[in-house]
Design a protein around this motif. Sequence first.
Motif, PDB file in Angstrom:
ATOM      1  N   PHE A   5      96.458  63.930 130.293  1.00  0.00           N
ATOM      2  CA  PHE A   5      95.538  62.800 130.476  1.00  0.00           C
ATOM      3  C   PHE A   5      94.528  62.673 129.329  1.00  0.00           C
ATOM      4  O   PHE A   5      93.606  61.874 129.409  1.00  0.00           O
ATOM      5  N   SER A   6      94.699  63.496 128.263  1.00  0.00           N
ATOM      6  CA  SER A   6      93.613  63.559 127.261  1.00  0.00           C
ATOM      7  C   SER A   6      93.375  62.223 126.569  1.00  0.00           C
ATOM      8  O   SER A   6      92.226  61.839 126.316  1.00  0.00           O
ATOM      9  N   GLU A   7      94.450  61.471 126.290  1.00  0.00           N
ATOM     10  CA  GLU A   7      94.284  60.159 125.634  1.00  0.00           C
ATOM     11  C   GLU A   7      93.473  59.217 126.531  1.00  0.00           C
ATOM     12  O   GLU A   7      92.578  58.504 126.077  1.00  0.00           O
ATOM     13  N   HIS A   8      93.791  59.233 127.823  1.00  0.00           N
ATOM     14  CA  HIS A   8      93.057  58.376 128.777  1.00  0.00           C
ATOM     15  C   HIS A   8      91.604  58.827 128.889  1.00  0.00           C
ATOM     16  O   HIS A   8      90.696  58.007 128.974  1.00  0.00           O
ATOM     17  N   LEU A  47      95.273  54.302 140.814  1.00  0.00           N
ATOM     18  CA  LEU A  47      94.416  54.562 139.662  1.00  0.00           C
ATOM     19  C   LEU A  47      95.326  54.579 138.439  1.00  0.00           C
ATOM     20  O   LEU A  47      96.199  55.437 138.322  1.00  0.00           O
ATOM     21  N   ARG A  48      95.136  53.530 137.596  1.00  0.00           N
ATOM     22  CA  ARG A  48      96.041  53.356 136.442  1.00  0.00           C
ATOM     23  C   ARG A  48      95.250  53.275 135.154  1.00  0.00           C
ATOM     24  O   ARG A  48      94.067  52.940 135.160  1.00  0.00           O
ATOM     25  N   PHE A  49      95.959  53.513 134.056  1.00  0.00           N
ATOM     26  CA  PHE A  49      95.318  53.497 132.746  1.00  0.00           C
ATOM     27  C   PHE A  49      96.032  52.487 131.862  1.00  0.00           C
ATOM     28  O   PHE A  49      97.245  52.338 131.941  1.00  0.00           O
ATOM     29  N   GLY A  50      95.265  51.746 131.060  1.00  0.00           N
ATOM     30  CA  GLY A  50      95.828  50.674 130.219  1.00  0.00           C
ATOM     31  C   GLY A  50      94.687  49.758 129.820  1.00  0.00           C
ATOM     32  O   GLY A  50      93.565  50.221 129.610  1.00  0.00           O
ATOM     33  N   ASP A  51      94.951  48.444 129.755  1.00  0.00           N
ATOM     34  CA  ASP A  51      93.895  47.465 129.444  1.00  0.00           C
ATOM     35  C   ASP A  51      93.807  46.482 130.594  1.00  0.00           C
ATOM     36  O   ASP A  51      94.770  45.768 130.850  1.00  0.00           O
ATOM     37  N   ARG A  55      84.603  42.303 131.872  1.00  0.00           N
ATOM     38  CA  ARG A  55      84.733  43.488 131.023  1.00  0.00           C
ATOM     39  C   ARG A  55      86.204  43.898 130.907  1.00  0.00           C
ATOM     40  O   ARG A  55      86.971  43.665 131.836  1.00  0.00           O
ATOM     41  N   THR A  56      86.553  44.497 129.739  1.00  0.00           N
ATOM     42  CA  THR A  56      87.914  45.026 129.586  1.00  0.00           C
ATOM     43  C   THR A  56      87.841  46.529 129.783  1.00  0.00           C
ATOM     44  O   THR A  56      87.122  47.228 129.068  1.00  0.00           O
TER      45      THR A  56
END
Length: 212
Positions: free
Chosen positions: A196-199, A18-22, A29-30
Amino acid sequence: MHDYQQKFIEFAIRRNVLRFGDFTLKSGRTSPYFFNAGLFNTGEDLLHLSKAYAAALERSGLNYDILFGPAYKGIPLATVTAMALAEGGNSKPFAFNRKEKKDHGEGGNIVGAPLQGKVLIVDDVITAGTAIRESIDLIRAAGAEPAGVLIALDRQERGNGELSAIQEVESEFDIPVVSIIRLEQVLSYLEANTGFSEHAVKVASYRERYGV
Ligand SMILES: O=P(O)(O)OC[C@H]1O[C@H](OP(=O)(O)OP(=O)(O)O)[C@H](O)[C@@H]1O
Ligand SMILES: O=C(O)c1cc(=O)[nH]c(=O)[nH]1
């Protein structure tokens, strides 16, 4: 959220599954997050993962005759789930498909047990539902019927209309979809845990746009 769900989210984050990014999805969908089950890539990961899949399936009480793993990532998932079920005394046949048809040797595009009776599809995620529809076509072409779908993460996204892709699949084919975790639980986890708040903000705004 149940304790096993929080543990599963932590396991997926720890293994970078489980990763965060684009990320660009199969649907085009992005997405600000991605679940890559291919990164459960050690024997120990698979042991742990197989138990989580088998436990979700047993909890659901779903009735099925055979497990089916859609290529590619569904293949090891169905395989290890079948092993974990057998370890609990519930041995079931399993099969998977090739993405390209083989025209020599045994030929065909289904490998493993014959697709007969009620077939449970085992995969990692459902986004728009394309992979599941393709699997159901294969199952029906073999003369069998879909019994349900077992996945790790329900992304809780709209399919073609206002319903979620999962709701569309459930109502169109009259089958249940069982997941270990849902996006709303991932979001609660991100909101409740420091770092994790930004994500959390990005995932929440993606959910506003595509979620149900
Ligand atoms: O609900 P959908 O919009 O179909 O998206 C989800 C599907 O997309 C991914 O598979 P992909 O087809 O990328 O293939 P892979 O398993 O070979 O990586 C994923 O493993 C699901 O099967
Ligand atoms: O929609 C997809 O293509 C997709 C989403 C996701 O989280 N993981 C994946 O493997 N595919």
